[in-house]
Design a protein around this motif. Structure first.
Motif, PDB file in Angstrom:
ATOM      1  N   LYS A  69       0.901  -1.137   0.194  1.00 11.84           N
ATOM      2  CA  LYS A  69      -0.050  -0.098  -0.175  1.00 11.84           C
ATOM      3  C   LYS A  69       0.840   1.243  -0.198  1.00 11.84           C
ATOM      4  O   LYS A  69       0.523   2.233  -0.638  1.00 11.84           O
ATOM      5  CB  LYS A  69      -0.909  -0.059   1.193  1.00 11.84           C
ATOM      6  CG  LYS A  69      -1.836   1.304   1.215  1.00 11.84           C
ATOM      7  CD  LYS A  69      -2.574   1.178   2.518  1.00 11.84           C
ATOM      8  CE  LYS A  69      -3.548   2.358   2.725  1.00 11.84           C
ATOM      9  NZ  LYS A  69      -4.200   2.376   3.892  1.00 11.84           N
ATOM     10  N   GLU A  70       1.948   1.161   0.767  1.00  8.50           N
ATOM     11  CA  GLU A  70       2.808   2.409   0.733  1.00  8.50           C
ATOM     12  C   GLU A  70       3.564   2.474  -0.436  1.00  8.50           C
ATOM     13  O   GLU A  70       3.687   3.686  -0.837  1.00  8.50           O
ATOM     14  CB  GLU A  70       3.954   2.220   1.959  1.00  8.50           C
ATOM     15  CG  GLU A  70       3.453   2.586   3.330  1.00  8.50           C
ATOM     16  CD  GLU A  70       4.484   2.395   4.486  1.00  8.50           C
ATOM     17  OE1 GLU A  70       5.576   2.131   4.190  1.00  8.50           O
ATOM     18  OE2 GLU A  70       4.042   2.154   5.678  1.00  8.50           O
ATOM     19  N   ARG A  72       2.534   1.704  -3.525  1.00  9.93           N
ATOM     20  CA  ARG A  72       1.707   2.225  -4.458  1.00  9.93           C
ATOM     21  C   ARG A  72       1.515   3.760  -4.180  1.00  9.93           C
ATOM     22  O   ARG A  72       1.464   4.536  -5.186  1.00  9.93           O
ATOM     23  CB  ARG A  72       0.439   1.413  -4.202  1.00  9.93           C
ATOM     24  CG  ARG A  72       0.189   0.142  -4.955  1.00  9.93           C
ATOM     25  CD  ARG A  72      -1.085  -0.457  -5.010  1.00  9.93           C
ATOM     26  NE  ARG A  72      -0.984  -1.934  -5.291  1.00  9.93           N
ATOM     27  CZ  ARG A  72      -1.341  -3.120  -4.661  1.00  9.93           C
ATOM     28  NH1 ARG A  72      -1.670  -2.676  -3.200  1.00  9.93           N
ATOM     29  NH2 ARG A  72      -1.291  -3.997  -5.115  1.00  9.93           N
ATOM     30  N   GLU A  73       1.300   4.119  -3.088  1.00 17.58           N
ATOM     31  CA  GLU A  73       1.166   5.816  -2.759  1.00 17.58           C
ATOM     32  C   GLU A  73       2.211   6.420  -3.131  1.00 17.58           C
ATOM     33  O   GLU A  73       2.187   7.625  -3.636  1.00 17.58           O
ATOM     34  CB  GLU A  73       0.766   5.907  -1.333  1.00 17.58           C
ATOM     35  CG  GLU A  73      -0.538   5.317  -0.871  1.00 17.58           C
ATOM     36  CD  GLU A  73      -0.721   5.357   0.665  1.00 17.58           C
ATOM     37  OE1 GLU A  73       0.188   5.803   1.259  1.00 17.58           O
ATOM     38  OE2 GLU A  73      -1.927   5.066   0.963  1.00 17.58           O
ATOM     39  N   LYS A  74       3.611   5.863  -2.838  1.00 12.98           N
ATOM     40  CA  LYS A  74       4.771   6.380  -3.161  1.00 12.98           C
ATOM     41  C   LYS A  74       5.016   6.580  -4.659  1.00 12.98           C
ATOM     42  O   LYS A  74       5.718   7.295  -5.358  1.00 12.98           O
ATOM     43  CB  LYS A  74       5.981   6.014  -2.355  1.00 12.98           C
ATOM     44  CG  LYS A  74       6.000   6.312  -1.008  1.00 12.98           C
ATOM     45  CD  LYS A  74       7.095   5.851  -0.349  1.00 12.98           C
ATOM     46  CE  LYS A  74       7.305   6.137   0.953  1.00 12.98           C
ATOM     47  NZ  LYS A  74       8.444   5.475   1.709  1.00 12.98           N
TER      48      LYS A  74
END
Length: 81
Positions: A69-70, A72-74
């Motif tokens: 998840k992290e 994908r966000e970055k």
């Protein structure tokens, strides 16, 4: 196939080796990459990723779902998972 971490995108670094007589030769410092299979419960499937030892420790600490998840966000996730 690039020698890059599938989650962080980190690759090799360039540098020099220095001899006793201080002669310099070019050298690459590669990441400690490991090929591992992870089970992602949200998607109910197994995913094979090439991750560095440091990323593997992060996955053991936070869990694969949180790390993906992290990433994908970055925007650092290389492999489509």
């Amino acid at each position: 196939m690039a020698r890059k971490d599938d989650i962080t995108g980190k690759g090799a670094l360039n540098g020099y080796r220095s001899s006793k007589s201080n002669n310099k030769t070019k050298h690459k410092f590669h990441q400690n990459l490991q090929k591992k299979k992870f089970y992602v419960p949200e998607e109910d499937k197994w995913v094979t990723l090439k991750v560095s030892a440091k990323t593997l420790r992060t996955i053991n600490k936070k869990g694969i779902s949180a790390v993906l998840k992290e990433a994908r966000e970055k925007g650092t996730l290389i492999k489509d998972v």
